[in-house]
Design a protein around this motif. Structure first.
Motif, mmCIF file in Angstrom:
data_model
loop_
_atom_site.group_PDB
_atom_site.id
_atom_site.type_symbol
_atom_site.label_atom_id
_atom_site.label_comp_id
_atom_site.label_asym_id
_atom_site.label_seq_id
_atom_site.Cartn_x
_atom_site.Cartn_y
_atom_site.Cartn_z
ATOM 1 N N VAL A 150 0.865 -1.448 -0.024
ATOM 2 C CA VAL A 150 -0.014 0.093 -0.332
ATOM 3 C C VAL A 150 0.844 1.182 0.348
ATOM 4 C CG1 VAL A 150 -2.143 -1.044 1.408
ATOM 5 C CG2 VAL A 150 -0.636 -0.438 2.859
ATOM 6 N N THR A 151 1.898 1.435 0.296
ATOM 7 C CA THR A 151 3.041 2.461 0.137
ATOM 8 C C THR A 151 3.437 2.764 -1.392
ATOM 9 O OG1 THR A 151 5.686 0.920 0.362
ATOM 10 C CG2 THR A 151 3.664 1.322 2.029
ATOM 11 N N PRO A 152 4.143 4.077 -1.072
ATOM 12 C CA PRO A 152 4.502 4.848 -2.299
ATOM 13 C C PRO A 152 5.951 4.690 -2.891
ATOM 14 C CG PRO A 152 4.245 6.956 -1.073
ATOM 15 C CD PRO A 152 3.887 5.674 -0.148
ATOM 16 N N VAL A 153 6.493 3.893 -2.362
ATOM 17 C CA VAL A 153 8.016 4.113 -2.038
ATOM 18 C C VAL A 153 8.599 2.324 -2.126
ATOM 19 C CG1 VAL A 153 8.355 3.441 0.952
ATOM 20 C CG2 VAL A 153 10.076 4.287 -0.423
ATOM 21 N N ALA A 154 9.752 2.342 -2.883
ATOM 22 C CA ALA A 154 10.765 1.283 -2.747
ATOM 23 C C ALA A 154 12.113 1.810 -2.674
ATOM 24 C CB ALA A 154 10.396 0.481 -4.670
ATOM 25 N N VAL A 155 12.753 1.155 -2.452
ATOM 26 C CA VAL A 155 14.295 0.706 -1.691
ATOM 27 C C VAL A 155 14.739 -0.562 -2.139
ATOM 28 C CG1 VAL A 155 15.973 0.572 0.114
ATOM 29 C CG2 VAL A 155 13.658 1.232 0.445
ATOM 30 N N VAL A 156 16.040 0.660 -2.590
ATOM 31 C CA VAL A 156 16.748 -0.565 -3.666
ATOM 32 C C VAL A 156 18.364 -0.288 -3.371
ATOM 33 C CG1 VAL A 156 15.530 -0.427 -5.762
ATOM 34 C CG2 VAL A 156 17.495 1.216 -5.636
ATOM 35 N N SER A 157 19.099 -1.375 -3.584
ATOM 36 C CA SER A 157 19.879 -1.212 -2.863
ATOM 37 C C SER A 157 21.429 -1.265 -4.903
ATOM 38 C CB SER A 157 20.838 -2.911 -2.482
ATOM 39 O OG SER A 157 20.370 -3.454 -1.597
ATOM 40 N N ASP A 158 22.453 -0.373 -4.473
ATOM 41 C CA ASP A 158 22.512 0.271 -5.656
ATOM 42 C C ASP A 158 24.215 -0.088 -5.700
ATOM 43 O OD1 ASP A 158 24.567 1.982 -7.171
ATOM 44 O OD2 ASP A 158 22.939 3.233 -7.355
ATOM 45 N N ARG A 162 27.135 0.843 -3.399
ATOM 46 C CA ARG A 162 27.258 0.709 -2.224
ATOM 47 C C ARG A 162 26.527 1.472 -1.035
ATOM 48 N NH1 ARG A 162 33.279 -0.490 -0.445
ATOM 49 N NH2 ARG A 162 32.622 -1.773 1.084
ATOM 50 N N THR A 163 24.970 1.468 -1.486
ATOM 51 C CA THR A 163 24.102 2.063 -0.195
ATOM 52 C C THR A 163 22.689 1.483 -0.787
ATOM 53 O OG1 THR A 163 23.123 3.951 0.701
ATOM 54 C CG2 THR A 163 23.902 4.312 -1.634
ATOM 55 N N LYS A 164 22.032 1.307 0.136
ATOM 56 C CA LYS A 164 19.733 1.686 -0.480
ATOM 57 C C LYS A 164 20.093 2.762 -0.446
ATOM 58 C CE LYS A 164 19.212 -3.036 2.378
ATOM 59 N NZ LYS A 164 18.559 -3.496 3.192
ATOM 60 N N ILE A 165 18.862 2.801 -1.350
ATOM 61 C CA ILE A 165 18.679 4.619 -1.882
ATOM 62 C C ILE A 165 17.031 4.238 -2.266
ATOM 63 C CG2 ILE A 165 18.229 6.105 -3.591
ATOM 64 C CD1 ILE A 165 21.527 5.481 -3.976
ATOM 65 N N GLY A 166 15.744 5.181 -1.911
ATOM 66 C CA GLY A 166 14.502 4.993 -1.822
ATOM 67 C C GLY A 166 14.280 5.459 -2.929
ATOM 68 N N ILE A 167 13.206 5.211 -3.585
ATOM 69 C CA ILE A 167 12.677 5.521 -4.619
ATOM 70 C C ILE A 167 10.878 5.822 -4.384
ATOM 71 C CG2 ILE A 167 11.568 5.016 -7.032
ATOM 72 C CD1 ILE A 167 13.806 3.456 -7.712
ATOM 73 N N ALA A 168 10.559 7.226 -4.586
ATOM 74 C CA ALA A 168 9.027 7.865 -3.426
ATOM 75 C C ALA A 168 8.490 8.198 -4.390
ATOM 76 C CB ALA A 168 9.940 7.816 -2.354
ATOM 77 N N SER A 169 6.883 7.988 -5.339
ATOM 78 C CA SER A 169 6.215 8.681 -5.785
ATOM 79 C C SER A 169 5.191 8.065 -5.178
ATOM 80 C CB SER A 169 6.949 7.924 -6.948
ATOM 81 O OG SER A 169 5.388 8.384 -7.659
ATOM 82 N N ALA A 377 20.093 10.218 4.958
ATOM 83 C CA ALA A 377 17.925 10.060 4.283
ATOM 84 C C ALA A 377 17.838 11.299 4.319
ATOM 85 C CB ALA A 377 18.670 8.735 5.147
ATOM 86 N N ALA A 378 17.846 11.892 4.028
ATOM 87 C CA ALA A 378 17.224 13.264 4.680
ATOM 88 C C ALA A 378 15.481 13.599 4.117
ATOM 89 C CB ALA A 378 17.274 15.038 2.676
ATOM 90 N N ARG A 379 14.885 12.790 3.493
ATOM 91 C CA ARG A 379 13.383 12.528 3.882
ATOM 92 C C ARG A 379 13.565 12.049 5.259
ATOM 93 N NH1 ARG A 379 11.365 7.336 3.536
ATOM 94 N NH2 ARG A 379 12.647 5.507 2.158
ATOM 95 N N LEU A 380 14.207 11.642 5.648
ATOM 96 C CA LEU A 380 13.482 10.485 7.078
ATOM 97 C C LEU A 380 14.185 11.459 8.638
ATOM 98 C CD1 LEU A 380 15.279 6.751 5.952
ATOM 99 C CD2 LEU A 380 12.246 7.684 5.783
ATOM 100 N N ILE A 381 15.562 11.892 7.742
ATOM 101 C CA ILE A 381 15.957 13.026 8.884
ATOM 102 C C ILE A 381 15.164 13.753 9.110
ATOM 103 C CG2 ILE A 381 17.872 14.482 9.345
ATOM 104 C CD1 ILE A 381 18.504 11.620 9.444
ATOM 105 N N LYS A 382 14.281 14.158 8.713
ATOM 106 C CA LYS A 382 13.589 15.490 8.224
ATOM 107 C C LYS A 382 12.122 15.326 9.085
ATOM 108 C CE LYS A 382 10.856 15.718 3.716
ATOM 109 N NZ LYS A 382 11.027 16.366 2.156
#
Length: 411
Positions: A150-158, A162-169, A377-382
């Motif tokens: 049900v969420t607007p986000v997917a998290v991938v490992s780049d 060498r990090t996990k990054i979110g795609i949010a839409s 992770a700016a979207r989480l920090i804020k």
């Protein structure tokens, strides 16, 4: 913590949510109404289950032609998505069906983006980078934790970064979520624990995210909009169910009432954080997951009592409200808020979530790396209810590494 001073609510959800035992029987008819060529995204273990074979037969009976990609792997490396998309382009699906845990659902989301809009996975990192609607998604969770259905986000490992990054839409939200608790019956205790603990983290963090002024452009400018009256409703239901049912489901996987309760909690926690967002525990888990290669749910759950202890001065009333919700004794706000933190730590311990980052597998000399990289992770920090800077992240990481929440009480 700033209180919500007026009624503002926001919810972005699928067009349809089906919940209950046996609801997987609607997959074939639901899919046929949306499209006739379905890309099925799953993993090898799930593809070998008799329930999966029955779903495939149901799709065929409703005239839906399928292509199966059954090589989803945990942590969702970008290369695995690329391996799915190339043959899928030749097949030409008009609907994508995810059957599995969070990795399968996130994999399907990103595949739908690439099949619709082309480009590279990295083109869509961050918020609002998906330019328009994607292939219709049907999400069928087989674990109860991520709420990705049900969420607007997917998290991938780049791998390159060498990090996990979110795609949010908002375009990533599945069109239909079909949640059948019977599909979780084969989840082993360890997976049940980390999945359910992940859902509890989603619920608590969404309930305590920093609220924002509910101006008319808020949802246009932010995917995650902070604490609000609608997300709070979903978060409360999730917290109540997890305290009632999670340990039961962990102890006895055949307890279908408990399985129902935990899956409903996972779903509603997803409805909560899919709009409100999550915060510091998830920001810290990104670098910890990269370093330890441990399940996402184990990482956020291990961190949660420590993040809560740090955040308590900013959200004591919210914690106290949740303490009352789960039936903890009356007392002052300070007493009840601390009691709720203790209750969360006790529940995590009861289902054998690691009690410290050292127990999770983090090396002592990696603490500074975690503190520094969590701030990316700016979207989480804020979203965090209490301001976060490098010193704060160091303090939380040190306490969580040592397993000593008392280090954070005076901060």
């Amino acid at each position: 913590m700033t209180e919500i001073t007026s009624f503002f609510g926001a919810a972005r959800l699928p067009r349809a949510i089906l919940f209950g035992r046996g609801q997987r029987g609607a997959i074939g008819s639901t899919s046929a109404r949306i499209g006739r060529r379905a890309l099925i995204v799953t993993d090898e273990r799930q593809a070998a289950q008799p329930e999966f074979a029955a779903i495939m037969a149901d799709l065929a009976a409703h005239g839906v032609e399928t292509q199966v990609f059954d090589r989803v792997i945990p942590d969702l490396p970008v290369s695995a998505i690329d391996a799915c998309v190339a043959p899928a382009r030749a097949f030409g699906p008009d609907v994508v069906i995810a059957i599995g845990g969070g990795s399968a659902m996130d994999h399907a989301k990103v595949a739908a983006v690439l099949l619709t809009h082309g480009g590279e996975v990295s083109d869509y990192y961050g918020e609002f980078a998906v330019p328009g609607p994607v292939l219709p998604l049907i999400a069928v969770p087989t674990t109860a934790g991520t709420g990705s259905e049900v969420t607007p986000v997917a998290v991938v490992s780049d791998e390159a970064r060498r990090t996990k990054i979110g795609i949010a839409s908002p375009y990533l939200i599945p069109q239909v979520a079909i949640c059948d608790p019977e599909l979780t019956a084969t989840c082993p205790p360890g997976l049940t624990a980390v999945s359910g603990a992940d859902a509890l983290t989603h619920a608590i963090e969404s309930f305590t995210t920093a609220p924002r002024a509910g101006d008319a452009m808020l949802t246009e400018e932010h995917v995650f909009v902070g604490k609000n009256v609608l997300s709070d409703h979903f978060a409360r239901l999730a917290v109540a169910n997890l305290f009632k049912y999670l340990e039961r489901a962990w102890r006895d996987g055949s307890d279908m009432e408990a399985r129902e309760g935990v899956m409903l909690a996972s779903l509603t926690a997803g409805c909560a954080f899919g709009t409100a967002g999550t915060a510091a525990a998830h920001a810290l888990q990104y670098p910890i997951g990269n370093l330890t290669h441990t399940p996402h749910g184990a990482g956020v759950a291990a961190l949660m009592p420590f993040v809560m202890q740090y955040n308590r001065p900013a959200c004591a009333e919210a914690f106290a409200e949740l303490a009352t919700l789960i039936g903890l004794p009356d007392g002052s706000v300070e007493q009840r808020s601390q009691a709720f933190i203790e209750a969360v730590a006790d529940l995590m311990g009861a289902i054998r979530i690691p009690a410290s980052l050292a127990e999770l597998g983090l090396a002592e000399d990696q603490q500074e790396y975690v503190a520094e990289h969590s701030l990316n992770a700016a979207r989480l920090i804020k979203n965090n209810p209490r301001p976060l800077d490098l010193d704060a992240m160091r303090a939380i990481t040190r306490a969580a590494y040592a397993g000593e929440r008392e280090q954070l009480i005076a901060i």
